[in-house]
Design an enzyme around this catalytic site. Structure first.
Site, PDB file in Angstrom:
ATOM      1  N   CYS A   1      12.937  -0.733 -14.179  1.00 42.44           N
ATOM      2  CA  CYS A   1      14.056  -0.267 -14.995  1.00 42.44           C
ATOM      3  C   CYS A   1      13.734   1.119 -15.542  1.00 42.44           C
ATOM      4  O   CYS A   1      12.645   1.347 -16.075  1.00 42.44           O
ATOM      5  CB  CYS A   1      14.310  -1.246 -16.130  1.00 42.44           C
ATOM      6  SG  CYS A   1      15.572  -0.698 -17.307  1.00 42.44           S
TER       7      CYS A   1
ATOM      8  N   CYS B   1      -0.407   2.760  -3.644  1.00 39.86           N
ATOM      9  CA  CYS B   1      -1.234   2.783  -2.440  1.00 39.86           C
ATOM     10  C   CYS B   1      -1.351   1.362  -1.895  1.00 39.86           C
ATOM     11  O   CYS B   1      -1.578   0.419  -2.649  1.00 39.86           O
ATOM     12  CB  CYS B   1      -2.609   3.360  -2.753  1.00 39.86           C
ATOM     13  SG  CYS B   1      -3.768   3.289  -1.368  1.00 39.86           S
TER      14      CYS B   1
ATOM     15  N   HIS C   1      -5.706  -0.287  -1.424  1.00 37.25           N
ATOM     16  CA  HIS C   1      -6.691  -0.787  -2.381  1.00 37.25           C
ATOM     17  C   HIS C   1      -6.015  -1.785  -3.323  1.00 37.25           C
ATOM     18  O   HIS C   1      -4.789  -1.874  -3.374  1.00 37.25           O
ATOM     19  CB  HIS C   1      -7.355   0.354  -3.164  1.00 37.25           C
ATOM     20  CG  HIS C   1      -6.449   1.044  -4.138  1.00 37.25           C
ATOM     21  ND1 HIS C   1      -5.892   2.270  -3.888  1.00 37.25           N
ATOM     22  CD2 HIS C   1      -5.986   0.684  -5.367  1.00 37.25           C
ATOM     23  CE1 HIS C   1      -5.146   2.642  -4.914  1.00 37.25           C
ATOM     24  NE2 HIS C   1      -5.181   1.692  -5.818  1.00 37.25           N
TER      25      HIS C   1
ATOM     26  N   CYS D   1       8.684   5.901  38.322  1.00 39.94           N
ATOM     27  CA  CYS D   1       7.249   5.834  38.584  1.00 39.94           C
ATOM     28  C   CYS D   1       6.473   6.738  37.639  1.00 39.94           C
ATOM     29  O   CYS D   1       7.035   7.448  36.818  1.00 39.94           O
ATOM     30  CB  CYS D   1       6.969   6.220  40.033  1.00 39.94           C
ATOM     31  SG  CYS D   1       7.283   7.965  40.391  1.00 39.94           S
TER      32      CYS D   1
END
Length: 482
Positions: A178, A232, A235, A449
């Site tokens: 919020c 992140c 971690h 190919c």
């Protein structure tokens, strides 16, 4: 009842692991914090295969409630009972919000205060975690409308951040709270569709239940707005205040655009904010920054600070988020910050102490010629010629070799024309691109190919799509058709 059976099965499995591995338990259990809007915080261990219904059955008795009296909110979404933990992109010590359902009359009053068209409903899409429903923010509106279910899987949003704790480029996770109370028990009325929705304020409204009294934006009772932020993904979470700087120019190369410098097609690229949206790989971007830094060719921008434009010379292409320059080494970034500070001093009419090893920035009066490096080395020098202070006219400057701007980083205009994000194919790239091993011109393959012929005039080199070397009989025998 099903939860009890799952709990017993988990307990038996853990005991077997304990006996088998001598106390070294192999487990993927997540330690999760569960917060309520009454100030309580619980610590629970959850198995990835559990669903939200199991979580409610575990948490509700500790709160003196029934499971049906709770709803679980995470990353801007109220999660359905069928959603599993492994679908939610949770990490160790992540936070879930357990909110007691309000009585029907109270809920009706709150809902009537919101706009009818913005009223959230727990549809199948709305009840899925944000990481499951959010499409890549680099997609245009037309691409979003025409996307197929198969393409949607590849086009799921993926974020990159610079993590100060890891001190490197990392995968990121988008979170929401919020904007008023900063609480995480917040549900958005719609998913973000572009970077402006995420980076700018007051774009997406929602419903906040972080406090016992719901937040409102104004006296009229309008709903509050969402505030997005990043963490992140590499971690353990540091809690709801954990933060990592988003690098919005770095993207997954879902369009397989070649780098404008080396022409390689990399999985992760940086797209410059110019009209052509030129693309460079991360290694070449570092080289570009490093070479410009060595020549002090970064430019001061009134809004963005000390930054760089697109290397192809495009207008209105300055990098706005300077955290992108943290992709340099720590020493190089420290140098960047020092140069930025010095540039600020010079732009403000100041001077830099010329004494070797000092470089202190000094703000002096415009008519002052005798400058003393106060709070620095104490050197006294002439403002005009930057030599030791003297009486009389300054000596003429020597005729030594002038500095040159021979930048190590160059861009071929032909490559720049090909390394454009805006002219690449849309979401699914059925046509893959690889550079010709001889002239490095990007070559497209649309089925067929593995025998390739460079289409560049004057080249015509025949090469193998798999080996990326000259076409040989070995290639013909091993993987002519894949």
């Amino acid at each position: 009842m099903s939860f009890i059976f799952k709990f017993i099965a988990t307990f038996v499995r853990k005991m077997l692991e304990l006996l088998q591995f001598g106390g070294k338990t192999l487990t993927h259990t997540l330690s999760i914090y569960v917060k309520t809007n009454t100030g309580k915080t619980l610590t629970v261990n959850l198995e990835p295969q559990w669903d939200i219904k199991n979580v409610k059955e575990l948490v509700a008795p500790q709160l003196g409630l029934q499971p049906d009296d709770l709803k679980i909110i995470f990353a801007g979404k109220e999660l359905s009972d069928a959603t599993t933990i492994e679908q939610c992109d949770l990490g160790q010590q992540s936070v879930l919000h357990a909110i007691r359902l309000r009585p029907p009359v109270q809920r009706q009053k709150i809902q009537s205060a919101t706009l009818e068209e913005e009223e959230p409903s727990l549809s199948d899409e709305a009840s899925k975690p944000l990481n499951e429903t959010l499409l890549d923010l680099q997609l245009e509106s037309e691409e979003r409308l025409n996307i197929t279910d198969e393409e949607r899987v590849r086009a799921k949003a993926h974020f990159f951040v610079h993590c100060s704790q890891c001190d490197k480029l990392c995968n990121g996770k988008l979170r929401v709270r919020c904007a008023l109370c900063k609480g995480g028990a917040f549900t958005v009325h719609r998913d973000p569709e572009c970077w402006d929705d995420v980076l700018k304020s007051r774009r997406i409204p929602g419903h906040c239940e972080s406090l016992e009294v719901a937040c409102v934006d104004n006296a009229a009772g309008d709903p509050p707005f969402a505030e997005f932020f990043f963490k992140c993904a590499e971690h353990v979470s540091g809690g709801e205040k954990d933060f990592a700087a988003p690098l919005n120019l770095i993207k997954n190369n879902i369009k397989n655009v070649p780098c404008l410098a080396c022409t390689d097609v990399s999985d992760t690229v940086l797209v410059f904010p110019c009209a052509s949206q030129h693309v460079t790989c991360i290694d070449c971007f570092r080289h570009y920054c490093r070479s410009r830094l060595g020549e002090r060719q970064f430019m001061p921008h009134p809004d963005f600070g000390y930054t760089l434009p697109c290397p192809a010379g495009c207008e209105h292409s300055f990098i706005e988020e300077i955290h992108h320059f943290k992709l340099l080494t720590r020493e190089e970034y420290d140098r960047y910050q020092r140069f930025a500070t010095e540039e600020y001093v010079l732009q403000a009419g100041g001077v830099l102490c010329p004494q070797p090893g000092c470089g202190m920035g000094l703000l002096v009066e415009p008519d002052c010629r005798k400058v003393t490096c106060q709070n620095g080395c104490g050197y006294v020098f002439c403002r005009n010629c930057l030599q030791g202070y003297h009486i009389g006219e300054c000596l003429p400057e020597g005729t030594g070799a002038s500095a040159t701007n021979s930048c190590e980083y160059t861009v071929d205009p032909n490559r720049a024309a090909e390394a454009r994000w805006d002219e690449a194919s849309n979401v699914t790239i059925k046509v893959s691109t690889k550079p010709c091993p001889k002239c490095r011109t990007p070559t497209e393959r649309d089925g067929g190919c593995m025998h390739m012929v460079c289409t560049r005039a004057g080249c015509g080199f025949e090469w193998c799509w798999v080996c990326q070397t000259e076409w040989t009989r070995d290639c013909m025998g091993a993987h002519w058709f894949g």
